[in-house]
Design an enzyme around this catalytic site. Sequence first.
Site, PDB file in Angstrom:
ATOM      1  N   GLU A  51       0.832  -1.209   0.000  1.00 56.71           N
ATOM      2  CA  GLU A  51       0.000   0.000   0.000  1.00 56.71           C
ATOM      3  C   GLU A  51       0.868   1.261   0.000  1.00 56.71           C
ATOM      4  OE1 GLU A  51      -3.084  -0.097  -0.511  1.00 56.71           O
ATOM      5  OE2 GLU A  51      -3.933  -1.936   0.311  1.00 56.71           O
ATOM      6  N   ASP A  94      -4.771 -10.016  -7.883  1.00 58.13           N
ATOM      7  CA  ASP A  94      -5.141  -9.053  -8.933  1.00 58.13           C
ATOM      8  C   ASP A  94      -3.988  -8.256  -9.566  1.00 58.13           C
ATOM      9  OD1 ASP A  94      -4.874  -7.799  -6.485  1.00 58.13           O
ATOM     10  OD2 ASP A  94      -6.788  -6.752  -6.513  1.00 58.13           O
ATOM     11  N   GLU A 127     -18.635  -6.313  -1.868  1.00 60.01           N
ATOM     12  CA  GLU A 127     -17.260  -6.822  -1.777  1.00 60.01           C
ATOM     13  C   GLU A 127     -17.147  -8.261  -2.275  1.00 60.01           C
ATOM     14  OE1 GLU A 127     -15.041  -4.641  -1.917  1.00 60.01           O
ATOM     15  OE2 GLU A 127     -13.889  -4.945  -0.087  1.00 60.01           O
ATOM     16  N   GLU A 187     -12.560  -0.186  -9.245  1.00 61.63           N
ATOM     17  CA  GLU A 187     -12.248  -1.153 -10.309  1.00 61.63           C
ATOM     18  C   GLU A 187     -13.277  -1.207 -11.435  1.00 61.63           C
ATOM     19  OE1 GLU A 187     -11.712  -1.633  -7.160  1.00 61.63           O
ATOM     20  OE2 GLU A 187      -9.598  -2.209  -6.981  1.00 61.63           O
ATOM     21  N   THR A 227      -1.553   0.691 -10.623  1.00 61.56           N
ATOM     22  CA  THR A 227      -2.756   0.072 -10.046  1.00 61.56           C
ATOM     23  C   THR A 227      -3.526   1.074  -9.186  1.00 61.56           C
ATOM     24  OG1 THR A 227      -3.581  -1.907  -8.949  1.00 61.56           O
ATOM     25  CG2 THR A 227      -1.660  -0.847  -7.947  1.00 61.56           C
TER      26      THR A 227
END
Length: 792
Positions: free
Chosen positions: A144, A289, A383, A401, A487
């Site tokens: 992160e 992902d 989710e 997304e 991303t």
Amino acid sequence: MSATSSESFVRGQRLMLIFLVALCIVVACVLSTETTMPTQNMSNKERAELREEARDMFYHAYNAYMQNAYPADELMPLSCKGRYRGVTPSRGDMDDILGNFSMTLVDTLDTLVLLGDFTEFEHAVKLVIRDVQFDSDIIVSVFETNIRMVGGLLSAHILAEYLQKHADTMHWYKGELLEMSRELGYRLLPAFNTSTGIPHARVNLRLGMKDPMLKKSRETCTACAGTILLEFAALSRLTGDPIFEVRAHAAMDALWKLRHRGSDLMGTVLNVHSGDWVRRDSGVGAGIDSYYEYLFKSYVLLGDDKYLARFNRHYNAVMKYVSEGPMLLDVLMHRPHAKSKNFMDSLLAFWPGLQVLSGDLKPAVQTHEMLYQVMQMHTFIPEAFTVDFQIHWGQHPLRPEFIESTYFLYRATGDHHYLQVGKKALKTLQQHAKVSCGYAAVNDVRTGKHEDRMDSFVLSETIKYLFLLFSDPQDLIINVDEFVFTTEAHLLPLSIAQLGNATFSFRQTDEHNVLDFMRTCPSSNKLFPEKVRKPLRNFITGSCPRTTAGKRLSALDFQASNADHLRAVYDMGITMVSVGDRSQGKAKSHEEGEMGLQFMQEMLELTKMQSINQLAQLQAVAYATDEKPQDWIALMAGPSHFSPELTGDQFVQGDLILAKPLRACDETLENAEEAKGKVLVAERGDCTFVSKARLAQKVGAAALIVCDNVPGSSGETQPMFAMSGDGKDDVLIPVVFMYSMEFGKLSAVMQRRKQPLRVRVMQMVEFKRWQLAKEQRQNQTASVAQKPDKEL
Ligand code: DMJ
């Protein structure tokens, strides 16, 4: 545990035989008259209004953060104050995102430039340089921190230099943001000191890995370790210090080596020291992902073919095993034919966007269409949602997304449908997430209840992609086609590939003429996603409740004994021939005819797949008959997800012994000594399969057979399944499952024999091969024996 449909793999033999030739003609005729209509175009005026609404959304959230939360990492939109690590009540692991380094502002800097707000950008950059520091005794997530902070600082640095050059502003800027990102990069580096080169999941910003809390650190997720390279390569190339890029390449190489060599799939969690997989679930959502995303984008940004080749290998594997029509369902990397979950997570909504970039438009359109229907059904994409589109986990933290994929699909196709989808997403946010102090995450899409949370990606991605969707590329200050979106939607220029050290220049914007793309064959401007979407229009409608008319019956769900299914099949124009009965199906409508074709296609695929799976995964418990010890009989058994697979000519042999007590759920067995080296039998029930297996292993059994506790059950009449474990892989002996009828036969022989019954646990396919070879040998001997003497 029950034998759920996701676990079942032996269905083919029970599916009714369906003849389709006549049907295909009927359906094909119906379809040939079909025409498709494009979505209603959106006027330029409306599109511009939506762009301005997206801009307003940005400022509503940004100002709320700046006025009420800055310099905190995040805004808490319900209490309208900042979230500080160590000050605000902890949310557990989730707080590893926070480093008390003004994350939302750093994450948002480049969006200000895209919006054309250079004044605020300049002001914000000054604030970051003045206020943000990293020397804190705080453990943060490496992943992160990299994507939000390092990426945010780098893209802001790149854009600051761009504005100096092209907008004659920020002349005071001397690369301070780049220096900050270098410092932060150094603080992340200790995490890479592992024997594999795969980074730890967390690191202490001040103490590195010397924090006692990190002593036991060993597990990380594939995406966590594999989403570093874009930022670290940019960091190295812009600073001239190769260490970052070297470490990130090494991590990618190490991950690549861990793929399953048979399936080419990756698991989700691994041990950074040993390189062992901890969770072998393999999909495209949570935990994996952005590893796939970074393989592809590393190729795009750095031009290294190696990454394209790796991406392609994984991509083919995903499309072969994980993708099922428009759905993407997790499998086990080492048993890719068995689905390991019956739900999908919302993170996988980025996948269609990645498919667009890699050029595979059709499945992108299909999956996006499915997700759009999920969104319409539940207001937001929850989710996690089940394969029949019910809510598995109802939270929705305003993730980007789905909008990201919508943006890429619109850019690739120009189909106004995607503008309409974006409009719907935007209005939904306005109606259900907007609060007076920003935008609040939705705690449960069923109740619409808010959470005191506005993640930094709401500004840096969700609203950014909405703004981009409704903007004309020509109106933007920068040519976004010259950048790769990380991303976290940070912009890194493609020209980075040409950089050996600290200097670089932007390519001229007219270097690529858009017309070049229009001249490609097939032209992406001519693609017509409507045609692909249309058959999926009712893909999930009516799945709640499941039986409502309109839901397309898929071949996977089809049951020949279900009258509704038979009727649905008939209505799709499919002619079925069963014993003595013939009813000619005729498609009721174009749409149903089209569904019929799709159904038959699935049925063919399924049958093919099932016969392969059935043979490959079915286990056997074999024994020699009473009469002729050279003749063996094999009884059908099912495998487990948690024990080693017996492949090829591997088998385990031993005398059969019943566990005492039979359920084998206690600490040990009464007949533990006797069970050593034997094939132990335990009955299903009272405790998990895997705990029985651990006990069998503890007492030294060679293998375990779990027999069903439901009288009369049989593999002949119900689907065989693979027993689930708990994610650990400490069971080293083979474990198989037998239904009651099959085990009954074994038990009868066992009781009849005076001597212990010796059995072999092996693959069914191997047993068949073995039998066949024996028969061939016998036939050869017989024919040799029959040949006349003179021919000898
Ligand atoms: C973002 O931080 C990034 O897109 C990441 O790759 C996945 N999760 C969030 C948004 O959902």
